[in-house]
Design a protein around this motif. Sequence first.
Motif, PDB file in Angstrom:
ATOM      1  N   ALA A   7       1.062  -1.173   0.078  1.00 29.24           N
ATOM      2  CA  ALA A   7      -0.020   0.020   0.019  1.00 29.24           C
ATOM      3  C   ALA A   7       0.782   1.340   0.059  1.00 29.24           C
ATOM      4  CB  ALA A   7      -1.039  -0.019   1.152  1.00 29.24           C
ATOM      5  N   LEU A   8       1.186   1.697  -1.326  1.00 29.11           N
ATOM      6  CA  LEU A   8       2.357   2.809  -1.463  1.00 29.11           C
ATOM      7  C   LEU A   8       1.750   4.033  -0.880  1.00 29.11           C
ATOM      8  CD1 LEU A   8       4.003   1.743  -4.605  1.00 29.11           C
ATOM      9  CD2 LEU A   8       4.736   1.235  -2.371  1.00 29.11           C
ATOM     10  N   ASP A   9       0.508   4.134  -1.082  1.00 30.11           N
ATOM     11  CA  ASP A   9      -0.253   5.444  -0.514  1.00 30.11           C
ATOM     12  C   ASP A   9      -0.434   5.494   0.799  1.00 30.11           C
ATOM     13  OD1 ASP A   9      -2.086   3.494  -0.639  1.00 30.11           O
ATOM     14  OD2 ASP A   9      -3.731   4.663  -1.347  1.00 30.11           O
ATOM     15  N   GLU A  10       0.266   4.497   1.787  1.00 35.16           N
ATOM     16  CA  GLU A  10      -0.300   4.480   3.370  1.00 35.16           C
ATOM     17  C   GLU A  10       0.623   5.660   3.969  1.00 35.16           C
ATOM     18  OE1 GLU A  10      -1.953   3.427   6.754  1.00 35.16           O
ATOM     19  OE2 GLU A  10      -2.441   2.944   4.903  1.00 35.16           O
ATOM     20  N   ARG A  11      -0.257   6.247   4.813  1.00 33.86           N
ATOM     21  CA  ARG A  11       0.506   7.564   5.699  1.00 33.86           C
ATOM     22  C   ARG A  11       0.194   7.375   7.075  1.00 33.86           C
ATOM     23  NH1 ARG A  11       2.478   7.243   1.063  1.00 33.86           N
ATOM     24  NH2 ARG A  11       3.028   9.041  -0.177  1.00 33.86           N
ATOM     25  N   ALA A  13       6.705   9.774  12.991  1.00 35.37           N
ATOM     26  CA  ALA A  13       5.634   9.669  11.980  1.00 35.37           C
ATOM     27  C   ALA A  13       5.885  10.637  10.788  1.00 35.37           C
ATOM     28  CB  ALA A  13       4.074   9.816  12.731  1.00 35.37           C
ATOM     29  N   GLY A  14       6.208  11.871  10.824  1.00 32.54           N
ATOM     30  CA  GLY A  14       6.597  12.659   9.873  1.00 32.54           C
ATOM     31  C   GLY A  14       7.800  12.119   9.029  1.00 32.54           C
ATOM     32  N   THR A  15       8.630  11.580   9.726  1.00 38.10           N
ATOM     33  CA  THR A  15       9.721  11.011   8.727  1.00 38.10           C
ATOM     34  C   THR A  15       9.516   9.841   8.203  1.00 38.10           C
ATOM     35  OG1 THR A  15      11.221  11.838  10.689  1.00 38.10           O
ATOM     36  CG2 THR A  15      11.977  10.056   9.010  1.00 38.10           C
ATOM     37  N   PHE A  16       8.610   8.959   8.671  1.00 35.28           N
ATOM     38  CA  PHE A  16       7.925   8.034   7.791  1.00 35.28           C
ATOM     39  C   PHE A  16       7.141   8.428   6.731  1.00 35.28           C
ATOM     40  CE2 PHE A  16       4.031   5.153   7.178  1.00 35.28           C
ATOM     41  CZ  PHE A  16       4.745   4.087   6.960  1.00 35.28           C
ATOM     42  N   ASN A  17       6.318   9.170   6.992  1.00 37.75           N
ATOM     43  CA  ASN A  17       5.526   9.714   5.762  1.00 37.75           C
ATOM     44  C   ASN A  17       6.450  10.396   4.634  1.00 37.75           C
ATOM     45  OD1 ASN A  17       3.290   9.188   7.281  1.00 37.75           O
ATOM     46  ND2 ASN A  17       2.693  11.210   7.787  1.00 37.75           N
ATOM     47  N   THR A  18       7.521  11.228   5.200  1.00 36.34           N
ATOM     48  CA  THR A  18       8.360  11.234   3.814  1.00 36.34           C
ATOM     49  C   THR A  18       9.033  10.489   3.154  1.00 36.34           C
ATOM     50  OG1 THR A  18       8.970  13.373   5.444  1.00 36.34           O
ATOM     51  CG2 THR A  18      10.550  12.839   3.481  1.00 36.34           C
ATOM     52  N   MET A  19       9.501   9.417   4.107  1.00 39.90           N
ATOM     53  CA  MET A  19       9.985   7.994   3.469  1.00 39.90           C
ATOM     54  C   MET A  19       9.058   7.173   2.432  1.00 39.90           C
ATOM     55  SD  MET A  19      11.379   4.561   5.344  1.00 39.90           S
ATOM     56  CE  MET A  19       9.527   3.979   5.451  1.00 39.90           C
ATOM     57  N   ALA A  20       7.837   7.394   2.923  1.00 44.18           N
ATOM     58  CA  ALA A  20       6.824   6.611   2.234  1.00 44.18           C
ATOM     59  C   ALA A  20       6.448   7.355   0.911  1.00 44.18           C
ATOM     60  CB  ALA A  20       5.308   6.562   2.978  1.00 44.18           C
ATOM     61  N   ALA A  21       6.352   8.718   0.816  1.00 45.50           N
ATOM     62  CA  ALA A  21       6.181   9.387  -0.306  1.00 45.50           C
ATOM     63  C   ALA A  21       7.330   9.360  -1.221  1.00 45.50           C
ATOM     64  CB  ALA A  21       6.092  10.901   0.216  1.00 45.50           C
ATOM     65  N   ARG A  22       8.434   9.236  -0.724  1.00 46.46           N
ATOM     66  CA  ARG A  22       9.657   9.176  -1.722  1.00 46.46           C
ATOM     67  C   ARG A  22       9.709   7.656  -2.225  1.00 46.46           C
ATOM     68  NH1 ARG A  22      14.588  12.083   1.907  1.00 46.46           N
ATOM     69  NH2 ARG A  22      13.946  14.175   1.670  1.00 46.46           N
ATOM     70  N   THR A  23       9.360   6.848  -1.448  1.00 42.95           N
ATOM     71  CA  THR A  23       9.223   5.231  -1.932  1.00 42.95           C
ATOM     72  C   THR A  23       8.245   5.131  -2.986  1.00 42.95           C
ATOM     73  OG1 THR A  23      10.075   4.468   0.081  1.00 42.95           O
ATOM     74  CG2 THR A  23       8.764   2.945  -1.213  1.00 42.95           C
ATOM     75  N   GLU A  24       6.960   5.803  -2.731  1.00 46.12           N
ATOM     76  CA  GLU A  24       5.929   5.843  -3.812  1.00 46.12           C
ATOM     77  C   GLU A  24       6.367   6.371  -5.045  1.00 46.12           C
ATOM     78  OE1 GLU A  24       1.200   6.876  -3.915  1.00 46.12           O
ATOM     79  OE2 GLU A  24       2.270   7.808  -2.561  1.00 46.12           O
ATOM     80  N   ALA A  25       7.094   7.530  -5.003  1.00 52.00           N
ATOM     81  CA  ALA A  25       7.294   8.147  -6.054  1.00 52.00           C
ATOM     82  C   ALA A  25       8.628   7.350  -6.992  1.00 52.00           C
ATOM     83  CB  ALA A  25       8.061   9.592  -5.753  1.00 52.00           C
ATOM     84  N   LEU A  26       9.507   6.805  -6.106  1.00 49.17           N
ATOM     85  CA  LEU A  26      10.342   5.975  -6.563  1.00 49.17           C
ATOM     86  C   LEU A  26       9.843   4.740  -7.292  1.00 49.17           C
ATOM     87  CD1 LEU A  26      13.632   5.592  -7.134  1.00 49.17           C
ATOM     88  CD2 LEU A  26      13.589   4.389  -5.020  1.00 49.17           C
ATOM     89  N   VAL A  27       8.978   4.048  -6.687  1.00 42.82           N
ATOM     90  CA  VAL A  27       8.314   2.721  -7.183  1.00 42.82           C
ATOM     91  C   VAL A  27       7.398   3.043  -8.630  1.00 42.82           C
ATOM     92  CG1 VAL A  27       6.871   1.113  -6.989  1.00 42.82           C
ATOM     93  CG2 VAL A  27       8.458   1.634  -5.252  1.00 42.82           C
ATOM     94  N   GLY A  48       7.931   5.929 -10.458  1.00 40.33           N
ATOM     95  CA  GLY A  48       8.794   6.088 -11.450  1.00 40.33           C
ATOM     96  C   GLY A  48       9.411   5.010 -12.121  1.00 40.33           C
ATOM     97  N   HIS A  49       9.726   3.943 -11.313  1.00 40.04           N
ATOM     98  CA  HIS A  49      10.419   2.730 -12.002  1.00 40.04           C
ATOM     99  C   HIS A  49       9.250   1.951 -12.884  1.00 40.04           C
ATOM    100  CE1 HIS A  49      13.958   2.184  -8.992  1.00 40.04           C
ATOM    101  NE2 HIS A  49      14.057   3.134  -9.817  1.00 40.04           N
ATOM    102  N   ARG A  50       8.043   2.013 -12.359  1.00 42.14           N
ATOM    103  CA  ARG A  50       6.906   1.347 -13.253  1.00 42.14           C
ATOM    104  C   ARG A  50       6.861   1.917 -14.564  1.00 42.14           C
ATOM    105  NH1 ARG A  50       2.882   0.197  -8.339  1.00 42.14           N
ATOM    106  NH2 ARG A  50       3.918  -1.680  -7.464  1.00 42.14           N
ATOM    107  N   ALA A  51       6.769   3.271 -14.426  1.00 38.97           N
ATOM    108  CA  ALA A  51       6.926   4.236 -15.687  1.00 38.97           C
ATOM    109  C   ALA A  51       7.907   3.957 -16.705  1.00 38.97           C
ATOM    110  CB  ALA A  51       6.679   5.660 -15.320  1.00 38.97           C
ATOM    111  N   VAL A  52       8.994   3.975 -16.085  1.00 40.21           N
ATOM    112  CA  VAL A  52      10.177   3.815 -16.955  1.00 40.21           C
ATOM    113  C   VAL A  52      10.079   2.197 -17.640  1.00 40.21           C
ATOM    114  CG1 VAL A  52      12.565   2.943 -16.979  1.00 40.21           C
ATOM    115  CG2 VAL A  52      11.862   5.058 -15.669  1.00 40.21           C
ATOM    116  N   ILE A  53       9.771   1.264 -16.889  1.00 41.42           N
ATOM    117  CA  ILE A  53       9.491  -0.048 -17.459  1.00 41.42           C
ATOM    118  C   ILE A  53       8.450   0.036 -18.570  1.00 41.42           C
ATOM    119  CG2 ILE A  53       8.656  -2.541 -16.688  1.00 41.42           C
ATOM    120  CD1 ILE A  53       9.833  -2.236 -14.085  1.00 41.42           C
ATOM    121  N   ALA A  54       7.298   0.574 -18.220  1.00 42.60           N
ATOM    122  CA  ALA A  54       6.166   0.408 -19.149  1.00 42.60           C
ATOM    123  C   ALA A  54       6.710   1.347 -20.291  1.00 42.60           C
ATOM    124  CB  ALA A  54       5.090   1.511 -18.748  1.00 42.60           C
TER     125      ALA A  54
END
Length: 477
Positions: free
Chosen positions: A199-203, A217-231, A233-239
């Motif tokens: 669940a990449l949109d989890e905050r 919790a704020g640090t976790f949300n920042t990490m989750a947002a970066r992870t979501e953007a990274l994943v 982005g990778h999916r877009a590159v693969i497509a």
Amino acid sequence: MTRRISWTLLVLTSVLLVLAVVPLAVLMTGRERVTYRDSQRSATRVIAAAAEEHLSDHKPALTMRRELAAAARAGDCAAVYDASAHLVASTPCTAAQGEEAVELVRDVLAGHEPEPPESEGRLLAAEPAGEVRRPAGAAVLARSAAPLDARIAAIWGWSAVIGVAGLAASMVLSVRLARWVGRPLSVLDASARRLGEGALDERADVGSGPPEVRRLAGTFNTMAARTEALVHGHRAVIADVSHQLRTPLAALRLRLDVLATGAEDGIAAELAAAQEEIARLSRLVDGLLAVARAEQATPRPTAVRTEAVVAERVAAWSPVAEERGVRLAAVSGGPSPVVASGAGHLEQILDNLIANAVEAVDEDGSVTLDVRSEGDFARVRVRDDGPGMTAEAKEVAFRRFGNREARGTGLGLAIVHRLVTVNGGTARLEDTPGGGLTVELRLPLWRESGSGQGGATKILTGSEEDVSEFPSADGTA
């Protein structure tokens, strides 16, 4: 954590209450005893003073008897003794006339200050009548210890009430404090688990708990947002890569087909070889894309009945196996285990393993799938009686292009390994007794209470989900 914090604070409060309340109750009890004794001795001195006027000054005994009567009305027992320890006068009750009272009088007449004893629930006190060194007599007062005991019981009773009230207040406060600290951490833990399950949109909630937890919790949300953007982005590159590579390959293949039409024999043979290379390149691209998608997989575990999935994949691959003259079968070692796996992952794993095994064995060979439960895991084995692998090949078989002896792209086992490990399982290769290769998978069993999916209970059998997310890498290792 909530329980540990609550018990720690409760124990600490209990210790503090014991150290504070018990000494205070002991001190108050001692003071109450001293006050009661002083009051009794004061009443005894009054009677002794009246007795001295009668015994020393030979005045009428009216005053002495008046004091004895007052003591009787107060519920006390009193008696007056002369210098020879003979009874002179007393109240109607005889508690001040016993042997203990006489002994106490003799000690007083001898100039001693004995410790007043307690007789039959009464406290005895004796005072000299006249000078301490040469008393004309002595007065004895026996007073009931019941009032003193009642006061002492009240002191300890109120102390106990205060202690219990303090413990109750401490329990309430400790539970509230523990929840204030522990609940945000539990929510953060659940959010981290859901993020790990895909669940990449989890905050996490950053509005409750101590400042340190809110910052976490704020640090976790920042990490989750970066992870979501990274994943993403990778999916877009693969497509994009998939589209950019497959389209020119398809166009090139069509042009070769056109050129091959009506070409001379020599040129047609060269064009056919080129078409085979184009097909091989297409399979290689598909395999690389499949590996990339598998490496980016963050599955949400679902309950998958392994026996149903194995039966379905065996049925799907049976025509291919029959065409090659290979016996394909599945055996079961007991009740069908239900594993926790991403939707479609077990199907993709079995497709790659069956394809590899069918391709590896010779005609009249066999491929067997075995499923059974072992502790907290389900063991799935795919055995064949083909040529097997060397020890060096098995060590690198799960890497991309690791097995140089592979007949295909060498990506099938890499996909299998990635999908197994991302679902919390393990995969290993071993020799089949009698010759061949056995791939053993250990997949975690489904545990509804620990699934982290809100108590979902849907059990997938393989036919209910689309398994095209991770296409097979041409069916060979």
